[in-house]
Design an enzyme around this catalytic site. Structure first.
Site, PDB file in Angstrom:
ATOM      1  NE  ARG A  71     -78.982  45.992   9.538  1.00  0.00           N
ATOM      2  CZ  ARG A  71     -79.835  44.978   9.478  1.00  0.00           C
ATOM      3  NH1 ARG A  71     -80.527  44.745   8.383  1.00  0.00           N
ATOM      4  NH2 ARG A  71     -80.001  44.178  10.504  1.00  0.00           N
ATOM      5  CE1 TYR A 199     -78.816  52.844  12.872  1.00  0.00           C
ATOM      6  CE2 TYR A 199     -79.014  51.412  10.954  1.00  0.00           C
ATOM      7  CZ  TYR A 199     -78.692  51.593  12.283  1.00  0.00           C
ATOM      8  OH  TYR A 199     -78.218  50.543  13.016  1.00  0.00           O
ATOM      9  N   GLY A 200     -76.681  54.700  10.110  1.00  0.00           N
ATOM     10  CA  GLY A 200     -75.415  54.011   9.813  1.00  0.00           C
ATOM     11  C   GLY A 200     -75.517  52.806   8.888  1.00  0.00           C
ATOM     12  CE  LYS A 208     -74.610  45.128   9.477  1.00  0.00           C
ATOM     13  NZ  LYS A 208     -74.091  43.901  10.095  1.00  0.00           N
ATOM     14  CG  HIS A 228     -73.999  39.414  10.165  1.00  0.00           C
ATOM     15  ND1 HIS A 228     -75.316  39.402  10.568  1.00  0.00           N
ATOM     16  CD2 HIS A 228     -73.473  40.559  10.681  1.00  0.00           C
ATOM     17  CE1 HIS A 228     -75.573  40.481  11.274  1.00  0.00           C
ATOM     18  NE2 HIS A 228     -74.482  41.195  11.364  1.00  0.00           N
ATOM     19  CB  SER A 250     -78.730  42.807  13.675  1.00  0.00           C
ATOM     20  OG  SER A 250     -78.395  42.597  12.329  1.00  0.00           O
ATOM     21  CB  CYS A 252     -78.039  38.099  18.661  1.00  0.00           C
ATOM     22  SG  CYS A 252     -79.733  38.005  18.088  1.00  0.00           S
ATOM     23  CB  THR A 255     -70.393  44.090  20.214  1.00  0.00           C
ATOM     24  OG1 THR A 255     -70.856  44.412  18.910  1.00  0.00           O
ATOM     25  CG2 THR A 255     -69.289  45.049  20.605  1.00  0.00           C
ATOM     26  CG  ASP A 279     -71.372  43.561  12.174  1.00  0.00           C
ATOM     27  OD1 ASP A 279     -72.263  42.824  12.647  1.00  0.00           O
ATOM     28  OD2 ASP A 279     -71.590  44.374  11.263  1.00  0.00           O
ATOM     29  NE  ARG A 378     -76.835  49.845  15.990  1.00  0.00           N
ATOM     30  CZ  ARG A 378     -76.564  48.660  15.430  1.00  0.00           C
ATOM     31  NH1 ARG A 378     -75.328  48.226  15.358  1.00  0.00           N
ATOM     32  NH2 ARG A 378     -77.534  47.901  14.970  1.00  0.00           N
ATOM     33  CG  ASN A 505     -72.138  33.506  26.509  1.00  0.00           C
ATOM     34  OD1 ASN A 505     -72.935  32.833  27.159  1.00  0.00           O
ATOM     35  ND2 ASN A 505     -72.482  34.648  25.935  1.00  0.00           N
TER      36      ASN A 505
HETATM   37  C1  OXD Z   1     -76.495  45.151  12.161  1.00  0.00           C
HETATM   38  C2  OXD Z   1     -75.300  45.909  12.555  1.00  0.00           C
HETATM   39  O1  OXD Z   1     -77.575  45.742  12.020  1.00  0.00           O
HETATM   40  O2  OXD Z   1     -74.232  45.299  12.708  1.00  0.00           O
HETATM   41  O3  OXD Z   1     -76.345  43.930  11.974  1.00  0.00           O
HETATM   42  O4  OXD Z   1     -75.374  47.146  12.695  1.00  0.00           O
HETATM   43 MN    MN Z   2     -74.349  43.231  12.130  1.00  0.00          MN
END
Ligand code: OXD
Ligand code: MN
Length: 593
Positions: A71, A199-200, A208, A228, A250, A252, A255, A279, A378, A505
């Site tokens: 991004r 890019y996605g 987003k 988010h 992002s 971190c 997922t 997400d 990704r 966790n």
């Molecule tokens: C991000 C994503 O960049 O979810 O936050 O792809």
């Molecule tokens: Mn994200």
């Protein structure tokens, strides 16, 4: 031929086509036949590569341009008529100026190409949460990704009927020119324009751009929230499921957390974790006074490196079919894919993410430029293929939220977990989130920056107003979730992570739910309530209670240092930061002494 007579849609498509001048226009109906034909076409041009269909059925590989891998926050704009409505944290451009500037870039940008018209829904078509969008794009890759990430097809147009309530998204790869790359949002016009990227995060406009930036703006106007956040359900041995939403910046581990496998001590007792989303969460107050959440997406656009059968076996399993991989290593021996952290067996005969032969022997963990897969490579995978997908995934009413968790990547300062003192204090805790930057966005990696509620790059309006909206929402939720903060990333003096993370966790989530049930005590500290070390189950973990005590420690001096940074950040956000948050800051200061 147009798939609808809706004049709002057809007039707009005609206008955009008149500007971009595609050779032809193809409407995406959502059928498997049409998608299969597009995959074949993209394979024939080399846009995607068909992978080994026995090992990875219906899986493909795509490489973006080398200059187009993340991004681009510096080139992302919120174009409101008044600058102050976009706020100080967002880049702003005057809408008229922006339309004029981008019209030049879009003019003729699709000549020699096809324009695809993608009708899509964020969340289940027809549900109370659903919002519709149409994306126009000259990229088959975008069509194929959107068909995984959202609900695409004619039923969206049917649900839209004759109305004009849809988000108008226009995307063109144009020349992929970095200097003229723009991702711009016109929240007052329900419009998104994206140009010169493939890019996605820049081009899958449902994600987003719509589901966070435009949706957060709509949520403020209409009294709901777009966040988010992942959504997970934790099922106890009695079969009762409690839902948690969690906001992390992002890359971190959202997922991983959303799909975690319980450690043996819990698995044996019958605990399970179900993934509703990894997400984005849309949140509304239900008739029962609770907060309800849906994941508006239909798939996962996950970070590949580091995903393996220990860190996230569920994600890995999800990618074994119907997946598009982007910027990973191509293993030529068996026509499959590989990335750093998948296993210790890098392919000998391989092509790297840039499309060049890759010699794994030259790979040096410390030097990212030697990686075979890009650090932000990704997988785009369908939620239906996830072994732990929640049975509520398609529930049009969503799931009730018991706890909200904020978290960032902090080497020191933030303890493993703490509970806020109230909703208002919880909003303060979210507003002061800070995290080390990652490869998900262009720019320096590993720099600590304020990322309130993990929404810094995604709030579609002024951040002070966004904080005020959180406070307002608290007043509208009679039965509020409790708010917590976690930090899985504390390091020792050598820079090693102390907490094992991943499935472990869950031990922290168990404490969080026990707090929500009023079943466990806590220790009051100046920043909030932390667990008594003995209340976090360490069974089966090679971690001493003293180490855990260290992880839960609140270092007053570090927090005193933090105060100045918070104040500075609030000043940067500007004069719309609610007084309540300054009051919370003053109280924190007083408690720190
Ligand atoms: C991000 C994503 O960049 O979810 O936050 O792809
Ligand atoms: Mn994200």
């Amino acid at each position: 031929m147009a798939l609808t007579n809706n004049k709002f849609v057809t007039t707009w498509v005609d206008e955009m086509a008149a500007m971009t001048k595609p050779d032809k226009i193809v409407w995406i109906d959502g059928s498997e036949e049409q998608l299969a034909a597009l995959r074949d076409e993209a394979c024939s041009t080399g846009e995607i590569i068909k992978l080994n269909q026995e090992l990875l059925p219906n899986c493909y590989l795509h490489r973006t341009a080398v200059n187009d891998v993340a991004r681009v926050e510096g080139r992302t704009f919120i174009c409101t008529s008044k600058k102050e409505d976009a706020g100080n944290i967002n880049n702003w451009m005057d809408p008229k100026e922006c339309y004029a500037k981008l019209t030049k870039l879009f003019t003729g940008s699709m000549t020699g190409r096809t324009m695809y018209v993608i009708p899509y829904s964020m969340s289940v078509v027809g549900s109370p949460f659903a919002k519709y969008g149409i994306e126009l794009t000259d990229s088959i890759y975008v069509v194929l990704n959107m068909a995984i990430m959202t609900r695409v097809g004619t039923d969206v147009l049917e649900a839209l009927g004759e109305g004009g309530d849809f988000i108008k998204g226009l995307h063109s790869k144009a020349q992929l020119d970095e200097e003229n790359r723009y991702i711009v949002h016109f929240p007052e016009d329900n419009t998104i324009w994206s140009v010169n990227s493939g890019y996605g995060g820049n081009v899958l406009l449902g994600k987003k751009c719509f589901a966070l930036r435009i949706a957060s703006y709509l949520g403020k106007k209409e009294g709901w929230m777009a966040e988010h956040m992942l959504i997970l359900g934790l099922e106890n041995p009695e079969g009762e499921i409690k839902y948690i939403t969690a906001a992390f910046p992002s890359a971190c581990g959202k997922t991983n957390l959303a799909m975690l496998i319980p450690p043996t001590v819990y698995k044996e007792k019958g605990y399970k974790v179900w993934c509703v989303g990894d997400d984005i969460a849309w949140l509304r107050v239900g008739d029962d006074g609770r907060l309800w959440a849906v994941n508006p997406e239909n798939g996962f656009f996950g970070v590949a490196p580091g995903t393996n059968d220990k860190s996230n076996p569920n994600a890995l399993a999800t990618t074994k079919r119907d997946t598009i991989f982007t910027n990973v290593v191509h293993n030529l021996d068996n026509n499959t894919v590989w990335w750093e952290g998948l296993d210790n067996d890098p392919p000998a005969n391989a092509i790297d993410w840039k499309g060049n032969p890759w010699d794994y022997k030259k790979y040096d963990k410390k030097d990212k430029s030697t990686c075979g897969a890009h650090p932000n490579s990704r997988f785009t995978a369908s939620a239906k293929n996830c072994p732990c997908v929640s049975s509520e995934f398609n529930n049009p009413n969503g799931v009730p939220v018991t706890a909200i968790v904020f978290g960032g990547r902090r080497a020191k300062t933030a303890p493993l977990v703490y509970q806020s003192r109230s909703w208002q204090h919880g909003v303060f805790v979210g507003s002061i989130m800070a995290s080390e930057t990652t490869a998900a966005a262009t720019g320096a990696v590993g720099v600590v920056r304020r990322d309130p509620m993990a929404m810094r790059p995604f709030a579609g309006y002024d951040m002070g107003d966004y904080f005020a909206h959180w406070l307002e929402m608290g007043k509208k939720i009679p039965n509020k979730p409790l708010i917590f903060n976690v930090n899985w990333f504390r390091t020792d003096d050598e820079g090693h992570f102390i907490w094992p993370g991943f499935g472990d966790n869950m031990r922290v989530l168990m404490w969080i739910l026990a707090r929500c049930d009023g079943k466990v005590d806590a220790v009051e500290t100046p920043i909030g309530f932390v667990p008594k070390a003995e209340d976090i189950d360490l069974t089966g973990l090679d971690l001493s209670i003293d180490t855990l005590k260290g992880l839960l420690d609140v270092d007053k001096d570090l927090w005193k240092d933090e105060l100045a940074g918070i104040e500075e950040f609030y000043k940067q956000v500007g004069d719309r930061v609610p007084q309540e948050l300054y009051d919370e800051l003053a109280e924190l200061k007083a408690r720190l002494g």
